[in-house]
Design a protein around this motif. Structure first.
Motif, mmCIF file in Angstrom:
data_model
loop_
_atom_site.group_PDB
_atom_site.id
_atom_site.type_symbol
_atom_site.label_atom_id
_atom_site.label_comp_id
_atom_site.label_asym_id
_atom_site.label_seq_id
_atom_site.Cartn_x
_atom_site.Cartn_y
_atom_site.Cartn_z
ATOM 1 N N ASN A 122 1.155 7.222 -6.630
ATOM 2 C CA ASN A 122 -0.030 8.028 -6.937
ATOM 3 C C ASN A 122 0.095 9.438 -6.398
ATOM 4 N N ASP A 123 0.612 9.579 -5.163
ATOM 5 C CA ASP A 123 0.706 10.895 -4.550
ATOM 6 C C ASP A 123 1.739 11.768 -5.257
ATOM 7 N N ASN B 155 -5.389 4.931 9.016
ATOM 8 C CA ASN B 155 -6.390 4.054 8.412
ATOM 9 C C ASN B 155 -6.218 2.597 8.818
ATOM 10 N N ASP C 267 3.047 12.561 4.582
ATOM 11 C CA ASP C 267 1.629 12.338 4.282
ATOM 12 C C ASP C 267 1.288 10.853 4.252
ATOM 13 N N ALA C 268 2.198 10.035 3.716
ATOM 14 C CA ALA C 268 1.951 8.595 3.674
ATOM 15 C C ALA C 268 1.853 8.029 5.080
ATOM 16 N N SER D 86 -1.509 9.069 6.599
ATOM 17 C CA SER D 86 -2.636 8.430 5.936
ATOM 18 C C SER D 86 -2.733 6.943 6.261
ATOM 19 N N LEU D 87 -1.639 6.222 6.118
ATOM 20 C CA LEU D 87 -1.692 4.771 6.271
ATOM 21 C C LEU D 87 -1.956 4.349 7.709
ATOM 22 N N THR E 218 0.830 -1.204 0.000
ATOM 23 C CA THR E 218 0.000 0.000 0.000
ATOM 24 C C THR E 218 0.866 1.257 0.000
ATOM 25 N N LEU E 219 1.962 1.234 0.746
ATOM 26 C CA LEU E 219 2.884 2.367 0.761
ATOM 27 C C LEU E 219 3.423 2.634 -0.641
ATOM 28 N N ASN F 269 2.100 1.902 -3.622
ATOM 29 C CA ASN F 269 1.063 2.481 -4.476
ATOM 30 C C ASN F 269 0.747 3.911 -4.079
ATOM 31 N N HIS F 270 0.708 4.164 -2.774
ATOM 32 C CA HIS F 270 0.405 5.509 -2.280
ATOM 33 C C HIS F 270 1.445 6.514 -2.781
ATOM 34 N N LEU F 271 2.716 6.153 -2.691
ATOM 35 C CA LEU F 271 3.775 7.082 -3.073
ATOM 36 C C LEU F 271 3.759 7.376 -4.572
#
Length: 226
Positions: A55-56, A91, A83-84, A87-88, A48-49, A51-53
């Motif tokens: 996309n962000d 959640n 921010d990651a 956010s992670l 998830t980290l 993909n997050h990076l």
């Protein structure tokens, strides 16, 4: 710019806790590699980290953030990691991971990392000149080569990583990228568990044989245009 990536599940685990991500938009390449620790949830966190990076980073560019200089990329990467983290973990994600984010743009490379994922330049003959020093107990003086660290059990004790109780504080490494240079980004399963000869073979895009490894091994190879 041409790139390829591979990941091989290690025999010591039931699941592959490494994760890879990459994009090239015609101007810049953004590459992420993450290695989940043995803590529960770390494999999901690494994926998830990653993909997050990816996309962000794209979202921030669309919002007007700049990556035209080494300073602006470093600032952007630090903001991404902050921010990651917020956010992670807000959640409900658990676990921890080593990570490395590399940006190739405007003739230079910028790397942000914590842990034992490493970046290097492939030299003639396929040997790797590593640019980043792993954050681990065995390298607390930061004066040992990757080959020396590979045989020290202390390398498994990570001193910095992406985890819930500590805000990210990535080390930033930058350098100019020359024409025709080849960059490799790898987890410790690649740089520590494989011999120099096997690494050199796997750095070729047409080498498809999978190595036998105890730890997960993952790598991204980036070829700069001549």
């Amino acid at each position: 710019m041409i790139f390829f990536s591979r990941t091989v599940k290690g025999q010591a685990r039931e699941d592959n806790r490494d994760a890879l991500g990459a994009l090239f938009d015609g101007v810049r390449g953004v590459f992420v590699i993450a290695d989940g620790t043995s803590r529960p949830g770390s494999g999901d966190l690494a994926r998830t980290l990653t993909n997050h990076l990816i996309n962000d980073y794209q979202n921030r560019l669309a919002q007007g953030f700049s990556d035209s200089s080494r300073e602006s990329v470093a600032l952007l990467l630090r903001g991404l990691m902050q921010d990651a983290h917020a956010s992670l973990y807000s959640n409900g994600f658990e676990g921890s991971a080593s990570y490395l984010v590399a940006v190739v743009v405007a003739g230079f490379l910028a790397v942000a990392y914590e842990g034992d994922c490493c970046a290097g330049v492939v030299m003639s003959g396929g040997t790797v000149s590593w640019l980043t020093a792993p954050h681990c107990l065995a390298n607390w003086r930061r004066d040992r080569s990757h080959r020396q660290l590979a045989t020290d059990s202390g390398r498994h004790h990570i001193s910095r990583c992406f985890k819930a109780r500590k805000q990210p504080d990535p080390e930033i490494v930058t350098r100019a990228m020359g024409k025709g240079e080849k960059l490799v980004l790898a987890t410790d399963g690649f740089w520590a568990d494989l011999s120099d000869m096997v690494q050199a073979r796997l750095l070729e895009a047409d080498w498809t044989a999978a190595p036998e490894v105890d730890d997960d091994a993952s790598w991204i190879v980036v070829q700069m245009p001549a």
